[in-house]
Design an enzyme around this catalytic site. Sequence first.
Site, PDB file in Angstrom:
ATOM      1  N   THR A  34       0.862  -1.190   0.000  1.00  0.00           N
ATOM      2  CA  THR A  34       0.000   0.000   0.000  1.00  0.00           C
ATOM      3  C   THR A  34       0.896   1.236   0.000  1.00  0.00           C
ATOM      4  OG1 THR A  34      -1.469  -1.298   1.391  1.00  0.00           O
ATOM      5  CG2 THR A  34      -2.000   1.037   1.157  1.00  0.00           C
ATOM      6  N   ALA A  77       5.525 -14.598   6.788  1.00  0.00           N
ATOM      7  CA  ALA A  77       6.212 -15.841   6.396  1.00  0.00           C
ATOM      8  C   ALA A  77       5.335 -16.687   5.477  1.00  0.00           C
ATOM      9  CB  ALA A  77       6.565 -16.625   7.657  1.00  0.00           C
ATOM     10  N   SER A 129      15.505 -11.300  16.232  1.00  0.00           N
ATOM     11  CA  SER A 129      14.741 -11.352  17.481  1.00  0.00           C
ATOM     12  C   SER A 129      14.880 -10.073  18.288  1.00  0.00           C
ATOM     13  CB  SER A 129      15.204 -12.528  18.345  1.00  0.00           C
ATOM     14  OG  SER A 129      14.546 -12.458  19.598  1.00  0.00           O
ATOM     15  N   GLY A 130      13.829  -9.773  19.018  1.00  0.00           N
ATOM     16  CA  GLY A 130      13.870  -8.625  19.926  1.00  0.00           C
ATOM     17  C   GLY A 130      12.608  -7.812  19.880  1.00  0.00           C
ATOM     18  N   LYS A 183      16.755 -19.358  15.043  1.00  0.00           N
ATOM     19  CA  LYS A 183      15.693 -18.453  15.516  1.00  0.00           C
ATOM     20  C   LYS A 183      14.480 -19.257  16.002  1.00  0.00           C
ATOM     21  CE  LYS A 183      13.337 -14.641  16.257  1.00  0.00           C
ATOM     22  NZ  LYS A 183      11.960 -14.894  16.319  1.00  0.00           N
ATOM     23  N   HIS A 186      15.277 -20.582  19.303  1.00  0.00           N
ATOM     24  CA  HIS A 186      15.177 -19.427  20.213  1.00  0.00           C
ATOM     25  C   HIS A 186      13.719 -19.254  20.659  1.00  0.00           C
ATOM     26  CE1 HIS A 186      13.911 -15.253  20.844  1.00  0.00           C
ATOM     27  NE2 HIS A 186      15.105 -15.035  21.388  1.00  0.00           N
ATOM     28  N   ASN A 187      12.810 -19.310  19.700  1.00  0.00           N
ATOM     29  CA  ASN A 187      11.402 -19.100  20.041  1.00  0.00           C
ATOM     30  C   ASN A 187      10.837 -20.242  20.883  1.00  0.00           C
ATOM     31  OD1 ASN A 187      11.721 -16.865  18.349  1.00  0.00           O
ATOM     32  ND2 ASN A 187       9.566 -16.930  17.803  1.00  0.00           N
ATOM     33  N   GLU A 190      11.997 -19.496  24.153  1.00  0.00           N
ATOM     34  CA  GLU A 190      11.198 -18.335  24.604  1.00  0.00           C
ATOM     35  C   GLU A 190       9.860 -18.825  25.205  1.00  0.00           C
ATOM     36  OE1 GLU A 190      10.731 -15.085  21.638  1.00  0.00           O
ATOM     37  OE2 GLU A 190       8.577 -15.281  21.936  1.00  0.00           O
ATOM     38  N   LYS A 261       2.037 -17.597  17.159  1.00  0.00           N
ATOM     39  CA  LYS A 261       2.109 -17.486  15.700  1.00  0.00           C
ATOM     40  C   LYS A 261       2.692 -18.747  15.077  1.00  0.00           C
ATOM     41  CE  LYS A 261       2.301 -12.487  15.571  1.00  0.00           C
ATOM     42  NZ  LYS A 261       3.074 -12.210  16.790  1.00  0.00           N
ATOM     43  N   ARG A 288       0.099 -23.653  25.936  1.00  0.00           N
ATOM     44  CA  ARG A 288      -0.582 -22.584  25.176  1.00  0.00           C
ATOM     45  C   ARG A 288      -1.832 -23.145  24.504  1.00  0.00           C
ATOM     46  NH1 ARG A 288       3.124 -17.853  22.528  1.00  0.00           N
ATOM     47  NH2 ARG A 288       4.692 -17.791  24.166  1.00  0.00           N
TER      48      ARG A 288
HETATM   49  C1  6PG Z   1      11.317 -12.404  18.884  1.00  0.00           C
HETATM   50  C2  6PG Z   1       9.979 -13.094  19.076  1.00  0.00           C
HETATM   51  C3  6PG Z   1       9.063 -12.857  17.934  1.00  0.00           C
HETATM   52  C4  6PG Z   1       7.742 -13.598  18.047  1.00  0.00           C
HETATM   53  C5  6PG Z   1       6.852 -13.081  19.095  1.00  0.00           C
HETATM   54  C6  6PG Z   1       5.457 -13.682  19.101  1.00  0.00           C
HETATM   55  O1  6PG Z   1      12.298 -13.125  18.999  1.00  0.00           O
HETATM   56  O2  6PG Z   1      11.347 -11.208  18.667  1.00  0.00           O
HETATM   57  O3  6PG Z   1      10.190 -14.460  19.186  1.00  0.00           O
HETATM   58  O4  6PG Z   1       9.742 -13.296  16.789  1.00  0.00           O
HETATM   59  O5  6PG Z   1       7.087 -13.491  16.853  1.00  0.00           O
HETATM   60  O6  6PG Z   1       7.445 -13.273  20.331  1.00  0.00           O
HETATM   61  O7  6PG Z   1       5.493 -15.059  19.041  1.00  0.00           O
HETATM   62  P1  6PG Z   1       4.177 -15.902  19.355  1.00  0.00           P
HETATM   63  O8  6PG Z   1       3.014 -15.197  18.720  1.00  0.00           O
HETATM   64  O9  6PG Z   1       4.375 -17.241  18.758  1.00  0.00           O
HETATM   65  O10 6PG Z   1       4.058 -15.918  20.838  1.00  0.00           O
END
Ligand code: 6PG
Length: 470
Positions: A34, A77, A129-130, A183, A186-187, A190, A261, A288
């Site tokens: 857009t 993605a 990430s972050g 990554k 990492h998630n 997380e 996600k 979850r």
């Molecule tokens: C990051 C996070 C990010 C992720 C969100 C939401 O490293 O910055 O991992 O990439 O998308 O934390 O993730 P969920 O919706 O799966 O909780």
Amino acid sequence: MSSEIGLVGLGTMGAALALNIAENGFDIAVYNRTASVTTDFVAGAGELAPRLTATETLEDFVGALAKPRTVILMVPAGGPVDGMIEALRPLMDDEDLIIDAGNANFRDSRRRAQEAEATGKPFLGIGVSGGEEGARHGPSIMGGGQKAAWDRVSHILEAISAKFGDTPCATYMGTDGAGHFVKTVHNGIEYADMQMIAEVYGLMRDGLGMSSDEIGTVFEQWNEGPLKSYLIEISGKVAKATDPKTGKPMLDIILDRAGQKGTGRWTAIEALHAAAPATTIEAAVAARNLSARLDERKQGEDIFGAAPQKIKTSGLIDAIEDALLAGKIACYAQGFGFLQSASDEFGWGLPMSEVARVWREGCIIRSTMLDDMATALTETPDLNLMFAPAFAARLKDSHMGLRKVVAEAAMAGVAAPALSAALSYFDTMRTGRGTANMIQGQRDFFGAHGFERTDDDTVDNHGPWAMNAQ
Ligand code: 6PG
């Protein structure tokens, strides 16, 4: 004048990353499907605006880039990434580089990198990430794809990344999908870190009857010690926050149904594929999923009543801190173990201690402990992280706390699936003589699958079942 780099996709993360790139002194062309989003973005960029070039069509966008071109994709993605690559490639030269910096499935990055390899058109898949804050002021960056392509842009990626001291948190992890795989793990971690924190929150709230504010204070105190981390810090802030609408603790207003996600789930799926133990992560993903079953949970509460008893044990807060420490070590041991098996399977040669280093700043799981993990993975790269001397010592000190907390949670009727999984992993990995002999006996009984004996090296042995069955 041509821009050194271009970025497609001005959603929250894309916009923040573009501003970060501009702030670090690189001219950047931007494009969004857009067109008004692009012009509004540049118009609102203040003193960074001169470094940003808004483009309205893909042709203009590609034309605004210095050759050989570099384009970062920050689009959703999956299909949208493939669609954008397909749209861009005919407009670009063969040596131009496309970087997917979204949360891609590493198998997609593998495929795209392999296609790029076959056609000679460079591609990188990088994990970033972050969150929004990280993208804007310094994320942790995990690179994957051709090393030569990484070397072309590493000066930009290092400049925009978070720094641990002077060290940039941007590292090349390996070929094809390696960056996005790191990554993804990492998630997964997380998810497990967040779940274990949520579990101890539940134990303090329901088992100990503490208020959100009191719980917030405990998190603040823990953030001064070995648990110091971004997630503990923000959990304290979340627990202390008040809902502006009602004046009640924010946590009492937020519905207990977690979104996701998908990247944490991918970790669990891939770990099961690889037969790598990632039980704390699997428990966190399952938690979850269960959180979404709100009505069913309420039905259960109507039938069985709420948690059966309050905890009377004193000194549990210290034990809970130990439980989080031990749980975290077990979880990271699984995460790094899984990274190692994937590295072997896909031939990436992942630099394990560098993975820990790149996670020390910028990313969501950043913590003090990751620096010690980087040291342990350098000194004893072949050891399970739980057995590295520094972490074995910590586990010796803290596993009784984890045990106590899991036991108290069980008696209080407070679910603690990730902490329980961490404890079971620890107990399994400290048990030289386990119970799979019974599994093997059962398998041989009903299917003649054979077993190994403890008293010689033979493999295809059978028990006297037929005889016993008569
Ligand atoms: C990051 C996070 C990010 C992720 C969100 C939401 O490293 O910055 O991992 O990439 O998308 O934390 O993730 P969920 O919706 O799966 O909780």
